[in-house]
Scaffold this motif. Structure first.
Motif, short mmCIF file in Angstrom:
data_model
loop_
_atom_site.label_atom_id
_atom_site.label_comp_id
_atom_site.label_asym_id
_atom_site.label_seq_id
_atom_site.Cartn_x
_atom_site.Cartn_y
_atom_site.Cartn_z
N TRP A 72 -8.27 9.31 -39.58
CA TRP A 72 -7.84 7.92 -39.48
C TRP A 72 -8.91 7.09 -38.80
N SER A 73 -8.83 5.78 -39.00
CA SER A 73 -9.76 4.86 -38.36
C SER A 73 -9.10 3.49 -38.25
N ASP A 74 -9.23 2.86 -37.09
CA ASP A 74 -8.77 1.49 -36.89
C ASP A 74 -9.99 0.58 -36.81
N GLN A 75 -10.00 -0.48 -37.61
CA GLN A 75 -11.07 -1.48 -37.57
C GLN A 75 -10.42 -2.86 -37.73
N TYR A 76 -10.57 -3.69 -36.70
CA TYR A 76 -9.86 -4.96 -36.61
C TYR A 76 -8.36 -4.67 -36.70
N ASP A 77 -7.63 -5.31 -37.60
CA ASP A 77 -6.20 -5.00 -37.73
C ASP A 77 -5.95 -4.05 -38.90
N LEU A 78 -7.01 -3.47 -39.44
CA LEU A 78 -6.87 -2.55 -40.56
C LEU A 78 -6.81 -1.11 -40.07
N THR A 79 -5.99 -0.32 -40.73
CA THR A 79 -5.94 1.12 -40.49
C THR A 79 -6.25 1.85 -41.78
N LEU A 80 -7.16 2.79 -41.70
CA LEU A 80 -7.53 3.63 -42.83
C LEU A 80 -7.06 5.05 -42.52
N GLN A 81 -6.39 5.69 -43.48
CA GLN A 81 -5.97 7.08 -43.31
C GLN A 81 -6.29 7.88 -44.56
N ILE A 82 -6.68 9.13 -44.34
CA ILE A 82 -6.97 10.04 -45.45
C ILE A 82 -6.31 11.38 -45.16
N ALA A 83 -5.58 11.88 -46.13
CA ALA A 83 -4.99 13.21 -46.05
C ALA A 83 -5.57 14.07 -47.16
N GLY A 84 -6.05 15.26 -46.83
CA GLY A 84 -6.60 16.15 -47.85
C GLY A 84 -8.07 15.94 -48.11
N GLY A 97 -5.69 5.68 -47.99
CA GLY A 97 -5.12 4.34 -48.04
C GLY A 97 -5.67 3.45 -46.95
N ILE A 98 -5.44 2.14 -47.14
CA ILE A 98 -5.88 1.16 -46.15
C ILE A 98 -4.89 0.00 -46.15
N GLY A 99 -4.62 -0.51 -44.98
CA GLY A 99 -3.70 -1.64 -44.85
C GLY A 99 -3.61 -2.08 -43.40
N ARG A 100 -2.88 -3.15 -43.18
CA ARG A 100 -2.74 -3.66 -41.81
C ARG A 100 -1.69 -2.85 -41.05
N GLY A 101 -2.01 -2.56 -39.81
CA GLY A 101 -1.05 -1.87 -38.96
C GLY A 101 -0.61 -0.53 -39.54
N ASN A 102 0.71 -0.36 -39.61
CA ASN A 102 1.29 0.90 -40.10
C ASN A 102 1.70 0.83 -41.57
#
Length: 407
Positions: A319-331, A365-370
């Motif tokens: 995972w990574s937080d940048q500004y109000d964006l959160t990026l997560q990768i599974a697998g 995926g990527i999006g704001r917050g959760n």
């Protein structure tokens, strides 16, 4: 009474020590760390814009180590391992014998070739690094960053949120080239440019020079960048010197089997320092650098040091937080041939990565917050189940992923 020694007092080593106690181990535990601080979580400086000076987030209070009869040796260096004698030697000349040994030595920040990290040139790995960087990431400063991976981009976001001017240099054609789909990398790039980061991809650095008041970076083609501070964020190298000198197998880290045991019986390795086979991906050997992996492998190593014979089964997650964006990768998406996009609210989206047989290998995926957290978690469960979900359903945000998991 049995004596277990853990070399490396970071996230993985400390949690392994406590896990041994939770699983009923009543013998002696010695936890050895090179830093003077008690075990703490890695610096959060790269994952937020807080203006306060970074404080260590300790894994446990010192009293808890005493309560659990865990001997904590801080500011202590292990100089050698004797696998035959099952013993380790410390820098002060002391020798410790052990029945089982866990290496949780972590990784070290990769420096720029030929350039030390001090003064105007810095890396980020320890709390001391974070403290040194804190004062420089402020309004009016000109910050140059080498490396368009997670650390470099997170530091760029933090610096911009504090008002610093930021130039980020990446040698590859785009940021997040390793392990992150281009579509998500484009979203990250757009956001950084909207925030005023000067992103320069596909640029080769010819030389780096540290002066008393600035750092000078010369790029191929003649461009010269002058910065108040240069941060090198080009990845990390596993700390394998002790293991290699002791004759343990090395393969992009300390090589372990599916139970985290090294090539020497009774010696285990876990966390950032080791590479391991993933049955979920055909036995492919990987090395992961993430807090979740450190925690999961701490528990697994403790279980197997006690003879439980558990095998690695977790799905890699980042995972990574940048500004109000959160990026997560599974697998792991490397072998995927099909990429299906699922659009969510407010511009968030998830990409599902499938192999030729339609098996779900990864989701990013990527999006704001959760915005993406729940769907990524469900995708992680589908990956673990080796599911072959319906492609149309994956793309339809109206179809709940939970229903695909039930199917």
């Amino acid at each position: 009474m049995a004596h277990f020694v853990i070399v490396g007092a970071g996230e993985c080593g400390a949690r392994a020590a406590f896990s041994l106690r939770e699983k009923g181990f009543e013998g002696e535990i010695t936890l050895i760390g090179t830093e003077p601080l008690a075990p703490y979580e890695r610096p959060p400086l790269s994952k937020g814009g807080a203006n306060e000076a970074p404080e260590p987030k300790f894994i446990a209070a010192l009293e808890r180590y005493r309560e659990q009869s865990i001997e904590l040796k801080l500011d202590t260096t292990v100089t050698a391992i004797d696998p035959a004698a099952r013993a380790i030697r410390l820098a002060d000349g002391q020798t410790l014998s052990c029945d089982k040994l866990l290496l949780a030595t972590g990784a070290s920040a990769r420096g720029f070739p030929g350039v030390g990290a001090s003064g105007r040139i810095r890396v980020l790995r320890t709390h001391a690094d974070a403290t040194a960087l804190h004062a420089a990431l402020r309004a009016g400063q000109r910050i140059a960053i080498i490396g368009g991976g997670f650390i470099g981009l997170e530091l760029a976001a933090t610096a911009r949120m504090r008002g610093a001017d930021v130039i980020l240099i990446e040698g590859l054609p785009r940021v997040l080239k390793r392990g992150v789909p281009e579509e998500i990398a484009e979203a990250v790039t757009l956001r950084h440019r909207q925030e005023g980061v000067d992103l320069r991809c596909g640029r080769t650095i010819e030389s780096v020079e540290e002066r008393a008041d600035k750092a000078i970076i010369r790029l191929a083609g003649g461009d010269v960048i002058s910065a108040d501070l240069l941060i090198v964020g080009i990845g990390a190298l596993p700390n394998v010197a002790l293991a290699a000198e002791a004759g343990l197998a090395i393969d992009n880290g300390i090589a372990v089997n599916e139970r985290l045991e090294t090539s020497v019986s009774g010696i285990y390795a876990a966390g950032d320092c080791c590479s391991f086979p993933l049955a979920l991906y055909g036995g492919r050997r990987v090395r992961l650098e993430s807090w979740r992996n450190a925690q999961e492998q701490a528990n697994l190593a403790a279980a197997n040091m006690l003879g439980e014979g558990e095998e690695i089964s977790a799905v890699p997650w980042f995972w990574s937080d940048q500004y109000d964006l959160t990026l997560q990768i599974a697998g792991l998406a490397d072998d995927a041939v099909t990429h299906i996009r699922r659009d969510l609210d407010d511009g968030a989206f998830i990409l599902f990565h499938l192999d030729t047989d339609g098996r779900l290998l990864a989701a990013s995926g990527i999006g704001r917050g959760n915005a993406i957290a729940r769907d990524i978690r469900l995708a992680e469960m589908l990956i673990a189940a080796r599911a072959h979900p319906d492609r149309t359903a994956l793309a339809a945000s109206s179809v709940k992923l939970k229903s695909l998991l039930a199917a």
